[in-house]
Design an enzyme around this catalytic site. Structure first.
Site, PDB file in Angstrom:
ATOM      1  N   ASP A  22       1.210  -1.355  -0.195  1.00  0.00           N
ATOM      2  CA  ASP A  22      -0.080  -0.155  -0.006  1.00  0.00           C
ATOM      3  C   ASP A  22       0.258   0.924   0.149  1.00  0.00           C
ATOM      4  O   ASP A  22       1.610   1.317  -0.739  1.00  0.00           O
ATOM      5  CB  ASP A  22      -0.804  -0.194   1.376  1.00  0.00           C
ATOM      6  CG  ASP A  22      -2.102   1.073   1.198  1.00  0.00           C
ATOM      7  OD1 ASP A  22      -2.898   0.982   0.690  1.00  0.00           O
ATOM      8  OD2 ASP A  22      -1.837   2.005   1.733  1.00  0.00           O
ATOM      9  N   ARG A  23       0.829   2.220   1.349  1.00  0.00           N
ATOM     10  CA  ARG A  23       1.021   3.310   0.528  1.00  0.00           C
ATOM     11  C   ARG A  23       3.508   2.777   1.079  1.00  0.00           C
ATOM     12  O   ARG A  23       4.074   3.128   0.229  1.00  0.00           O
ATOM     13  CB  ARG A  23       1.757   4.186   2.923  1.00  0.00           C
ATOM     14  CG  ARG A  23      -0.254   4.520   2.621  1.00  0.00           C
ATOM     15  CD  ARG A  23      -1.184   5.002   1.259  1.00  0.00           C
ATOM     16  NE  ARG A  23      -0.255   6.272   1.245  1.00  0.00           N
ATOM     17  CZ  ARG A  23      -0.464   6.931  -0.092  1.00  0.00           C
ATOM     18  NH1 ARG A  23      -2.067   6.972  -0.733  1.00  0.00           N
ATOM     19  NH2 ARG A  23       0.017   8.103   0.230  1.00  0.00           N
ATOM     20  N   TYR A  39      -0.822  11.484   2.176  1.00  0.00           N
ATOM     21  CA  TYR A  39      -1.196  11.258   0.929  1.00  0.00           C
ATOM     22  C   TYR A  39      -1.988  12.573  -0.189  1.00  0.00           C
ATOM     23  O   TYR A  39      -1.822  12.079  -1.143  1.00  0.00           O
ATOM     24  CB  TYR A  39      -3.350  11.225   1.077  1.00  0.00           C
ATOM     25  CG  TYR A  39      -3.575   9.646   1.479  1.00  0.00           C
ATOM     26  CD1 TYR A  39      -3.599   9.120   0.606  1.00  0.00           C
ATOM     27  CD2 TYR A  39      -3.007   9.025   3.459  1.00  0.00           C
ATOM     28  CE1 TYR A  39      -4.777   7.408   0.826  1.00  0.00           C
ATOM     29  CE2 TYR A  39      -2.853   7.221   3.449  1.00  0.00           C
ATOM     30  CZ  TYR A  39      -3.644   6.757   2.135  1.00  0.00           C
ATOM     31  OH  TYR A  39      -4.134   5.340   2.413  1.00  0.00           O
ATOM     32  N   HIS A  84      -7.189  -7.217   0.701  1.00  0.00           N
ATOM     33  CA  HIS A  84      -6.189  -5.822   0.442  1.00  0.00           C
ATOM     34  C   HIS A  84      -5.459  -6.100   1.315  1.00  0.00           C
ATOM     35  O   HIS A  84      -4.052  -5.940   1.149  1.00  0.00           O
ATOM     36  CB  HIS A  84      -6.218  -4.558   0.822  1.00  0.00           C
ATOM     37  CG  HIS A  84      -5.685  -3.279   1.161  1.00  0.00           C
ATOM     38  ND1 HIS A  84      -5.470  -3.229  -0.234  1.00  0.00           N
ATOM     39  CD2 HIS A  84      -5.025  -2.224   1.760  1.00  0.00           C
ATOM     40  CE1 HIS A  84      -3.985  -2.383  -0.471  1.00  0.00           C
ATOM     41  NE2 HIS A  84      -4.030  -0.932   1.262  1.00  0.00           N
TER      42      HIS A  84
END
Length: 290
Positions: free
Chosen positions: A105-106, A210, A270
């Site tokens: 993810d990030r 973000y 996820h």
């Protein structure tokens, strides 16, 4: 909380930012970067397996978990370039000039930036359930973009996103822990509580992370795309099959950035390092032999 059997350390990197790090095992180094809305604890199963024959380094990214959360004074404090530099400096501080790198993810976005900016340091790279930044923005369009509402919310100028999320932090972050998990038992109550507590205390820095992905990260990735810069090392990508729903070929998008690519679709949710750790370990071990 930290990973059982791992030593917890605090390591200061460039700019005086101190990272909270779990380190375990011995052998060639592998750095594992967590995603949103998690901490290094998401790697607990995978890290324990890899530590049998690797030195495994699991930091909390800047702005997350128990790592420092510097104020974002210029819109670049949480660029993936700055966060990738943290990772390279961390590895060097622990005695490793070269290392394999996996991110979820990030953390995968940070890993990709590290691979582009520091190709001599990153020997192998894995990205779990994410698209490269420019491609992500390209494929989110129309009604289907609703799945990424949080991306647009946190891209707004400072003030409103932080206030809205802080007002109901547990509900906001818990929404993603619940929605993105196919197997709820994969994130037990104590781990979920640890994630929520960490996020509750990090709203400004998470939003800044973000926001950077809609601003300065786009700038950096566009420059690389225009210059033809690519990931030079072997790359493995594990993803859910979002492309079927959103209308894109994920493997083709990744191959434009990573010519030496192994792309696999997974059936879990996820949070695959927690839901299907054996599958993740198998893929990472295969990557390390390439």
């Amino acid at each position: 909380m930290t990973i059982t059997g791992f030593a917890r350390r605090r390591v200061t990197v460039d700019g005086g930012v101190t990272l909270n790090v779990a380190v375990g095992g011995s052998g060639s180094p592998v750095v594992l970067l967590h995603g949103f809305p998690q901490t290094h604890l998401m790697w607990r199963h995978v890290a324990a397996d890899l530590a049998a024959d690797h030195t495994v380094i699991c930091p909390d990214l800047r702005g997350y978990g128990a790592s420092d959360k510097p104020a974002d004074t210029d819109g670049r404090t949480y660029s993936k370039r700055a966060m990738a530099a943290d990772v390279v400096a961390l590895a060097r501080a622990l005695g490793h000039d070269h290392f394999a790198l996996a991110g979820h993810d990030r953390g995968a976005l940070v890993a990709v930036r590290a691979g582009l900016d520091h190709p001599a340091a990153v020997t192998h790279l894995a990205a779990l359930d994410v698209l490269p930044t420019l491609d992500m923005w390209d494929v989110l369009r129309g009604a289907s973009a609703a799945v990424g509402f949080h991306l647009y919310l946190m891209a707004q100028p400072p003030g409103l996103p932080e206030a809205m999320i802080s007002a109901s932090a547990d509900a906001f972050f818990g929404h993603f822990l619940d929605l993105w998990t196919k197997d709820p038992d994969a994130i037990p109550a104590d781990v979920r509580a640890a994630y929520l507590e960490a996020c509750r205390e990090a709203v400004p820095s998470i939003v800044a992370d973000y926001r950077a992905t809609a601003t300065v990260d786009v700038e950096h990735d566009t420059a690389d795309r225009e210059a033809g810069n690519r990931l030079r090392m072997p790359v493995t990508v594990l993803q859910q099959d979002w492309g079927a729903a959103l209308g894109y070929d994920a493997a083709a998008l990744w191959r434009a950035w990573a010519p030496d690519l192994a792309h696999h679709t997974v059936s879990c949710g996820h949070f695959m390092a927690e839901e299907s750790p054996a599958e993740v370990v198998k893929a990472l071990r295969a990557l390390l032999t390439r």
